[in-house]
Scaffold this active site. Structure first.
Site, PDB file in Angstrom:
ATOM      1  N   GLN A  72       8.279  -1.206  -1.109  1.00 21.63           N
ATOM      2  CA  GLN A  72       8.043  -2.388  -1.959  1.00 21.63           C
ATOM      3  C   GLN A  72       9.316  -2.803  -2.701  1.00 21.63           C
ATOM      4  O   GLN A  72       9.256  -3.325  -3.825  1.00 21.63           O
ATOM      5  CB  GLN A  72       6.900  -2.109  -2.937  1.00 21.63           C
ATOM      6  CG  GLN A  72       5.522  -2.152  -2.290  1.00 21.63           C
ATOM      7  CD  GLN A  72       5.154  -3.523  -1.728  1.00 21.63           C
ATOM      8  OE1 GLN A  72       5.653  -4.564  -2.189  1.00 21.63           O
ATOM      9  NE2 GLN A  72       4.299  -3.544  -0.730  1.00 21.63           N
ATOM     10  N   SER A  73      10.465  -2.622  -2.103  1.00 23.91           N
ATOM     11  CA  SER A  73      11.736  -2.994  -2.745  1.00 23.91           C
ATOM     12  C   SER A  73      11.831  -4.495  -3.014  1.00 23.91           C
ATOM     13  O   SER A  73      11.623  -5.318  -2.115  1.00 23.91           O
ATOM     14  CB  SER A  73      12.886  -2.572  -1.831  1.00 23.91           C
ATOM     15  OG  SER A  73      14.095  -3.187  -2.233  1.00 23.91           O
TER      16      SER A  73
END
Ligand code: PLP
Length: 334
Positions: A72-73
């Protein structure tokens, strides 16, 4: 001569807004720097950082950006958005950094946005191996080069020039120009580029407030070492900054539990407090853990009543719905 080329994505100064109801509730003069509004695709702090990496990529006439981060960067998603606007391809490498098998975590939020933005997504099976993740990215870059592309790698590990921190050296000046009398600034401390960049930029301009970095990935002991390293690397990169003494590094890790990319009770309570008093949404991975520091440090007396406090909202909202299983459970609505 422009020493560090930039790509032109630095926003107009993002607002600094007063949080009236939380100021009353906490007994401090509380403000928020709205860097969640910086840049496209849900914005955030990575816009200012990427402006320097993409500036270098443009100067080197590259056409393909390679970048690595957690599933989920926000960093990789923002890179995909900004690179699209420059007409470049993006290859994003997602690392298995968070021990969560939730389907929404794995496929919604930033993951879905990467796909929408046209990035190629590849996977890296480790989450705690920054050097290995960079090496995998560089290997892929060589394959791209052999095929005739011009790749630019944005590395993650320490030891690379901290170009992204320059975005927050500049943001420190922006903040001082907007309002310079803060006693206390709370900001996320992950890779440390934002925290160390702000510290360095504030120190160079004689700003007297204390900057506290809230840990989002490593505990305070490890993060202090990392911030020292990033500060030294900034100093080596640009003579425009001044040496920042280690006494100015303040770290708080009271909301880190249960670890990177996971929400604990302190972060959750920060999200409801901010949402229900100010209508402002925090993300579970970063900004919830930063805002949590403020009531905690007011409670412990480290932030004196009446202090002028700035909370730096660095964005991250694209991951909100990827965490909805946890959030619903904690809200008691499922
Ligand atoms: C990456 C990120 C941070 C942490 O910034 P670093 O420069 O890596 O320390 C904070 N907030 C959000 C929303 C982020 O995406």
């Amino acid at each position: 001569m422009v020493e560090f080329p930039q790509a032109g994505f630095v926003p107009n100064p993002t607002p600094i807004e007063r949080l009236d109801r939380l100021s009353d509730a906490l007994g401090v003069d509380l403000w928020v720097k709205r860097d969640d509004l910086a840049g496209p695709s849900f914005g955030g702090n990575k816009t200012r950082q990427l402006d320097f990496y993409l500036g270098a990529a443009l100067a080197q006439e590259c056409d393909t950006i390679l970048i690595t981060g957690a599933v989920q960067s926000n960093f990789v998603r923002t890179a995909a958005a900004l690179a699209a606007k420059l007409g470049m391809r993006t290859i994003v490498q997602l690392e298995a950094r968070v021990p969560v098998q939730d389907e929404l975590y794995q496929s919604s939020g930033n993951v879905l946005l990467n796909q929408l933005l046209g990035a190629e997504v590849i996977l890296y099976p480790e989450g705690e191996d920054e050097a290995g993740a960079d090496a995998a990215l560089r290997a892929r870059a060589e394959e791209e080069r052999a095929k005739g592309s011009r790749p630019y790698v944005i590395p993650l590990a320490l030891g690379n020039p901290p170009l992204g921190a320059l975005g927050y050296v500049d943001a420190a000046k922006e903040i001082i120009d907007q309002k310079s009398d803060f006693d206390f600034v709370a900001v996320a401390s992950g890779s440390g580029l934002t925290h160390a960049g702000l510290l360095s930029g504030f120190h160079a301009r004689g700003f007297a407030g204390r900057v506290v970095g809230s840990c989002v990935r490593r505990d305070a002991v490890q993060q202090r070492v990392r911030i020292r390293t990033v500060l030294d690397d900034i100093e080596a990169l640009t003579p425009a900054t001044k040496h920042v003494p280690s006494e100015l590094i303040s770290i708080w890790d009271g909301a880190l539990d249960p670890g990177y990319g996971q929400i604990g009770p302190a972060a959750f309570s920060a999200m409801t407090m901010m949402g229900q008093n100010e209508g402002l949404v925090l993300d579970p991975v970063y900004t919830a853990k930063v805002f949590a520091a403020i009531p905690a440090l007011v409670g412990s007396g480290e932030i004196a009543k009446g202090s002028r406090v700035l909370f730096v909202h660095t964005g991250g909202l694209a991951s909100f719905f990827a965490y909805q299983t946890d959030l619903k459970r904690m809200l008691g609505v499922d």
